[in-house]
Design a protein around this motif. Structure first.
Motif, mmCIF file in Angstrom:
data_model
loop_
_atom_site.group_PDB
_atom_site.id
_atom_site.type_symbol
_atom_site.label_atom_id
_atom_site.label_comp_id
_atom_site.label_asym_id
_atom_site.label_seq_id
_atom_site.Cartn_x
_atom_site.Cartn_y
_atom_site.Cartn_z
ATOM 1 N N SER A 322 0.811 -1.158 -0.442
ATOM 2 C CA SER A 322 -0.366 -0.040 0.020
ATOM 3 C C SER A 322 0.856 1.535 0.022
ATOM 4 C CB SER A 322 -0.655 0.090 1.243
ATOM 5 O OG SER A 322 0.299 0.439 2.138
ATOM 6 N N PRO A 323 0.458 2.127 -0.450
ATOM 7 C CA PRO A 323 0.392 3.743 -0.481
ATOM 8 C C PRO A 323 2.042 4.045 0.917
ATOM 9 C CG PRO A 323 -1.079 3.833 -1.776
ATOM 10 C CD PRO A 323 -1.155 2.697 -1.180
ATOM 11 N N ALA A 324 0.947 3.844 2.399
ATOM 12 C CA ALA A 324 1.391 3.878 3.591
ATOM 13 C C ALA A 324 2.512 2.706 3.865
ATOM 14 C CB ALA A 324 0.409 3.245 4.763
ATOM 15 N N GLU A 325 2.594 1.290 3.670
ATOM 16 C CA GLU A 325 4.059 0.585 3.215
ATOM 17 C C GLU A 325 4.986 1.698 2.680
ATOM 18 O OE1 GLU A 325 4.886 -3.624 3.467
ATOM 19 O OE2 GLU A 325 3.832 -2.717 1.573
ATOM 20 N N SER A 326 4.764 2.144 1.460
ATOM 21 C CA SER A 326 5.333 2.359 0.880
ATOM 22 C C SER A 326 6.521 3.895 1.260
ATOM 23 C CB SER A 326 5.553 2.953 -0.904
ATOM 24 O OG SER A 326 4.869 4.136 -0.907
ATOM 25 N N ALA A 327 5.553 4.735 2.407
ATOM 26 C CA ALA A 327 5.613 6.077 3.109
ATOM 27 C C ALA A 327 6.644 5.613 4.104
ATOM 28 C CB ALA A 327 4.720 6.604 3.233
ATOM 29 N N GLY A 328 6.742 4.404 4.584
ATOM 30 C CA GLY A 328 7.240 4.021 5.877
ATOM 31 C C GLY A 328 6.443 4.446 7.211
#
Length: 427
Positions: A322-328
């Motif tokens: 997800s975007p949240a995972e890629s954003a750390g």
């Protein structure tokens, strides 16, 4: 052919017998049922899955096989004596206890009970006098108590290692009703590994001599040996609503290491002092229960961690890819501001995300309470909450209530376990 080569060929033959052993496939089937239930819960709660049934089952089988090889090498040096009748009784007791509680799928309980049966039954009047039960009599009389609990101790030490290496992959986020009736976030921590063991067992004839001296084998040179294929299952189950999964798993692994060390010391002591076998059999059960009770006590002393508050919305989980995972972003962090707007409810989060449909700016409080800033563009096919699962509020449509249950009820509810919906209580 020398003794080492003969042992290797007998090990290959034991591998073939394992492939025909129904208990090994029963253990794998149980693991599949466990993972299927996890995935059903994830889809029900979050309309997405955090685990893959195929990948998790394959990984578990491979790691269980690796653990079995390590345990077999360690146990080969001890010379533990497990008769085929002992293996059958262990599995029979394990399956019987499984129908009482799923958490009883552990050799600590079946081995403890079998040790007590070995010590008690032969003392009863008329033992061995009934025709038609000769196999059962021989199986009970043939139990070697020190060997039995060396096996249990080694498996629990391996279990502690697997929890440290793999356990957090089995952490499933859930909404749970706390003792005060408030819906909070939590993590179900549960994992089982099918562990095939290849144990050296003494045989009356047709075996081979050993090129080394086992620790517990006594007159080892006068005994013939062969490999016995013994499929076992090791695993753990628990829940945390007051801690992150990793610290909870480290605590569980530490307690299991202590349990394995104490039981191993007791088993070795019973080699030299036979009456201590009573204490080891009882310790196997009671000490395991004490480990679980101590972990629960530590859990209940702390308040819920996955709750929303004045600082913002607590992140319960981050969907993979997800975007949240890629954003750390990580579990336990707090969404403080979204697009410059303070957020304390789901409605405020959705309103803040709509302020800019093409771009998102987040202010997040990390686990140390320090602010970090994340910004990224938004795309049409992405998760509506960036892949963030936030802690529940009192309007959560689904929640569970922690309670142990039996395997028949587990299957009867189509692997949905404790789930109830539309604001109904769980089991």
């Amino acid at each position: 052919m020398n003794g080492t080569e003969e042992l290797f060929h007998r090990l290959l033959a034991a591998l073939g017998r394992l492939a025909l052993n129904p208990f090994y496939y029963i253990s794998i089937l149980f693991v599949v049922i466990q993972y299927r239930r996890h995935i059903i819960l994830e889809r029900k709660f979050f309309a997405s899955r955090l685990h893959s049934l195929g990948q998790e089952t394959w990984r578990t089988v491979v790691w269980g096989l690796a653990a079995g090889v390590i345990a077999s090498l360690v146990l080969a040096g001890t010379g533990i004596r497990l008769e085929p009748g002992t293996v059958v009784l262990l599995w029979g007791l394990t399956l019987g206890l499984l129908f009482l509680r799923v958490r009883f799928l552990c050799l600590a309980y079946s081995a403890g009970l079998l040790g007590l049966l070995h010590l008690i039954l032969p003392q009863l009047p008329g033992w061995g006098s009934h025709s038609g039960y000769d196999w059962f009599y021989r199986a009970i009389d043939g139990v070697d108590v020190p060997s039995l609990f060396v096996l249990v101790a080694v498996l629990h030490l391996l279990e502690a290692g697997l929890i440290l290496l793999q356990g957090d992959r089995l952490a499933t986020p859930l909404f749970i009703e706390s003792k005060r009736g408030k819906i909070v976030g939590s993590y179900q921590l549960q994992g089982f590994w099918p562990v095939p063991l290849f144990l050296l067992a003494p045989v009356a004839s047709g075996g081979v001599g050993l090129p080394w001296e086992p620790l517990l084998a006594g007159n080892w040179g006068a005994v013939q040996w062969d490999f016995l294929a013994f499929p076992a299952v090791i695993g753990f189950t628990g829940m945390t609503l007051s801690r992150l999964p990793r610290p909870k798993l480290r605590q569980t692994a530490g307690l299991l290491t202590l349990y394995g060390a104490v039981l191993l010391a007791g088993a070795m002591l019973s080699v030299f002092w036979t009456p201590f076998g009573w204490a080891v059999a009882i310790l196997s059960i009671l000490l395991h229960e004490a480990v679980l009770a101590y972990g629960d006590r530590l859990e209940h002393k702390s308040g819920p961690f996955y709750v929303n508050g004045p600082r913002g919305l607590t992140i319960l989980a981050v969907l993979p890819g997800s975007p949240a995972e890629s954003a750390g972003l990580g579990v336990g962090e707090v969404l403080h501001k979204v697009n410059g707007m303070r957020v304390q409810t789901k409605e405020e989060l959705h309103e803040a995300l709509r302020l800019n449909s093409a771009f998102c700016k987040l202010e997040v409080l990390n686990l140390e309470g320090e602010s970090k800033f994340v910004s990224r563009p938004l795309y049409e096919d992405e998760h509506h909450q960036l892949g963030i699962v936030i802690a529940p509020d009192d309007d959560a449509p689904y929640f569970v209530e922690e309670k142990t249950f039996s395997f028949p009820s587990y299957v009867r509810r189509k692997w949905m376990g404790v789930l109830r919906n539309e604001r109904q209580q769980g089991l």
